[in-house]
Design an enzyme around this catalytic site. Sequence first.
Site, PDB file in Angstrom:
ATOM      1  N   CYS A  50       0.824  -1.209   0.000  1.00  0.00           N
ATOM      2  CA  CYS A  50       0.000   0.000   0.000  1.00  0.00           C
ATOM      3  C   CYS A  50       0.860   1.262   0.000  1.00  0.00           C
ATOM      4  O   CYS A  50       0.401   2.323  -0.430  1.00  0.00           O
ATOM      5  CB  CYS A  50      -0.959   0.013   1.187  1.00  0.00           C
ATOM      6  SG  CYS A  50      -0.151  -0.001   2.794  1.00  0.00           S
ATOM      7  N   ARG A  52       4.321   1.350  -1.206  1.00  0.00           N
ATOM      8  CA  ARG A  52       5.427   1.394  -2.166  1.00  0.00           C
ATOM      9  C   ARG A  52       5.233   0.369  -3.280  1.00  0.00           C
ATOM     10  O   ARG A  52       4.593  -0.671  -3.081  1.00  0.00           O
ATOM     11  CB  ARG A  52       6.771   1.166  -1.474  1.00  0.00           C
ATOM     12  CG  ARG A  52       7.019  -0.229  -0.968  1.00  0.00           C
ATOM     13  CD  ARG A  52       8.391  -0.336  -0.295  1.00  0.00           C
ATOM     14  NE  ARG A  52       8.456   0.487   0.900  1.00  0.00           N
ATOM     15  CZ  ARG A  52       9.233   1.556   1.049  1.00  0.00           C
ATOM     16  NH1 ARG A  52      10.055   1.908   0.063  1.00  0.00           N
ATOM     17  NH2 ARG A  52       9.231   2.259   2.159  1.00  0.00           N
ATOM     18  N   GLY A 189     -12.589  -6.708   4.342  1.00  0.00           N
ATOM     19  CA  GLY A 189     -11.357  -7.417   4.021  1.00  0.00           C
ATOM     20  C   GLY A 189     -10.967  -8.268   5.211  1.00  0.00           C
ATOM     21  O   GLY A 189     -11.333  -7.964   6.348  1.00  0.00           O
ATOM     22  N   GLU A 192      -4.075  -9.319   6.417  1.00  0.00           N
ATOM     23  CA  GLU A 192      -3.211  -9.050   7.571  1.00  0.00           C
ATOM     24  C   GLU A 192      -3.511  -7.707   8.215  1.00  0.00           C
ATOM     25  O   GLU A 192      -3.564  -7.593   9.443  1.00  0.00           O
ATOM     26  CB  GLU A 192      -1.743  -9.101   7.123  1.00  0.00           C
ATOM     27  CG  GLU A 192      -0.755  -8.956   8.260  1.00  0.00           C
ATOM     28  CD  GLU A 192       0.688  -9.047   7.788  1.00  0.00           C
ATOM     29  OE1 GLU A 192       1.562  -9.245   8.644  1.00  0.00           O
ATOM     30  OE2 GLU A 192       0.934  -8.913   6.574  1.00  0.00           O
ATOM     31  N   MET A 193      -3.704  -6.671   7.388  1.00  0.00           N
ATOM     32  CA  MET A 193      -3.963  -5.342   7.932  1.00  0.00           C
ATOM     33  C   MET A 193      -5.256  -5.313   8.735  1.00  0.00           C
ATOM     34  O   MET A 193      -5.332  -4.709   9.805  1.00  0.00           O
ATOM     35  CB  MET A 193      -4.009  -4.302   6.806  1.00  0.00           C
ATOM     36  CG  MET A 193      -2.650  -3.910   6.285  1.00  0.00           C
ATOM     37  SD  MET A 193      -1.650  -3.067   7.529  1.00  0.00           S
ATOM     38  CE  MET A 193      -0.279  -2.529   6.516  1.00  0.00           C
ATOM     39  N   CYS A 194      -6.294  -5.955   8.218  1.00  0.00           N
ATOM     40  CA  CYS A 194      -7.572  -5.989   8.931  1.00  0.00           C
ATOM     41  C   CYS A 194      -7.447  -6.789  10.226  1.00  0.00           C
ATOM     42  O   CYS A 194      -8.044  -6.425  11.250  1.00  0.00           O
ATOM     43  CB  CYS A 194      -8.666  -6.568   8.034  1.00  0.00           C
ATOM     44  SG  CYS A 194      -9.256  -5.405   6.778  1.00  0.00           S
TER      45      CYS A 194
END
Length: 434
Positions: A50, A52, A189, A192-194
């Site tokens: 998100c 790079r 979603g 991993e981020m969620c």
Amino acid sequence: MNIIVVGLSHKTAAVEIREKVAFSPTQMEKPLHALVSIPDITEGVIVSTCNRVEIYATTRDIAGGIARLKRFLADYHNFPLETLEPHLYSYHGEAATRHVFRVASSLDSMVVGEPQILGQIKTSYGYAAEYKSSGIILNRFLHKAFSVAKRVRTETKIASSAVSVAFAAVELAKKIFGDLSDKTVMLIGAGEMCELAAKHFINTGVRGVMVTNRTFERAVKLAEEFDGKAVNYEDLFDQLHKADIILSSTGAPHFIIKPKDIEDVIRRRKLKPMFFIDIAVPRDIDPKVNDIENIYLYTVDDLNGVVATNLEQRKKESEKAEAIVEQEIGQFFKWLSSLEVTPTIVALRSKFDEIRRAELAKTMANWKDLPPEGEKRLEALTNAIMNKLLHQPTSVLKRSDQGNRNDLYVDALRNLFDLETAPHEEMELGELEE
């Protein structure tokens, strides 16, 4: 052989640019094959997150290779190079190595010390290994980057106070709402981020968590971890009015939430405020949603203000980490130099010895009455002359502190003496560093 890097990040390009050249993590075979089909690009790895998009590659032509990678990044996404180029950076040699080691160690992240980037680079490398776009140099290079990141993580405290982008999102929610104990969170979603966001929101003490995902089973699995509720993706807008905070991080290539969707939702909430955090790239939420009354929309770029307060306390630990990176750069270049130098020295000695033996044989053939002792002395003499001639160039090549000059010397010797060097065997991929 040279390592080159071309890319853009949150430091050089806004999300509106980054999302235009992002690669889908589930569709990497085609771009990787296209990458190593570029003339003079022998190996390649694509890292797309998100924050790079970067390409790591090997080439003998530094300037040409960098130019071709820039053109590839633009052309592959049908994006004008003249628009993209001001946002791009490029590195080669030691600078490229330093950059990648720093990225893997989370020293170049929006949130210094966050652990996600290392896993993302490992995943990217996994695709390159699977589709055979990486070879001996990038294999060793990235394994080294992983070991550097491990050293930084274990020998410094840079990660102990680090926050992820997901945690920064939680901090931003607290700034907007204050107490979150009566707030419900919707995660769109199940990646991993969620998952990280869910952990942080639960630790903050929110009232509840709802999870939706195109694959309902994944939503159920994540929701169960936090005693939350899974929502069918088709029912998203029927359930969205129950959420005060919405964090979206999907891999969709287009907006999944548009103004007309939210206008109905906010009416059902009787205009109670809603806080949207879009950390997806490409973005999930149409920015026009922010124009709706009592809707507050933030993207990954808006998290900069939240994470800035962490920079000073990590400064000392960052300095320790930078010192580790510098140590490891030298070690890697010693290996990279030997990769080119050793076969060249072997080939050079072989070439000289071949000539020595041929000329010695001619002399012996014309010197019929030369006694055996004389033959031995001639053999020793010609060997000594050869060794004297080769001592200086061999010593210069073996020095490990010459940077890119070694490549020039190696290329010059190969061309001048028409040397053929034996190909290197592929390095075993082995297990990735933990």
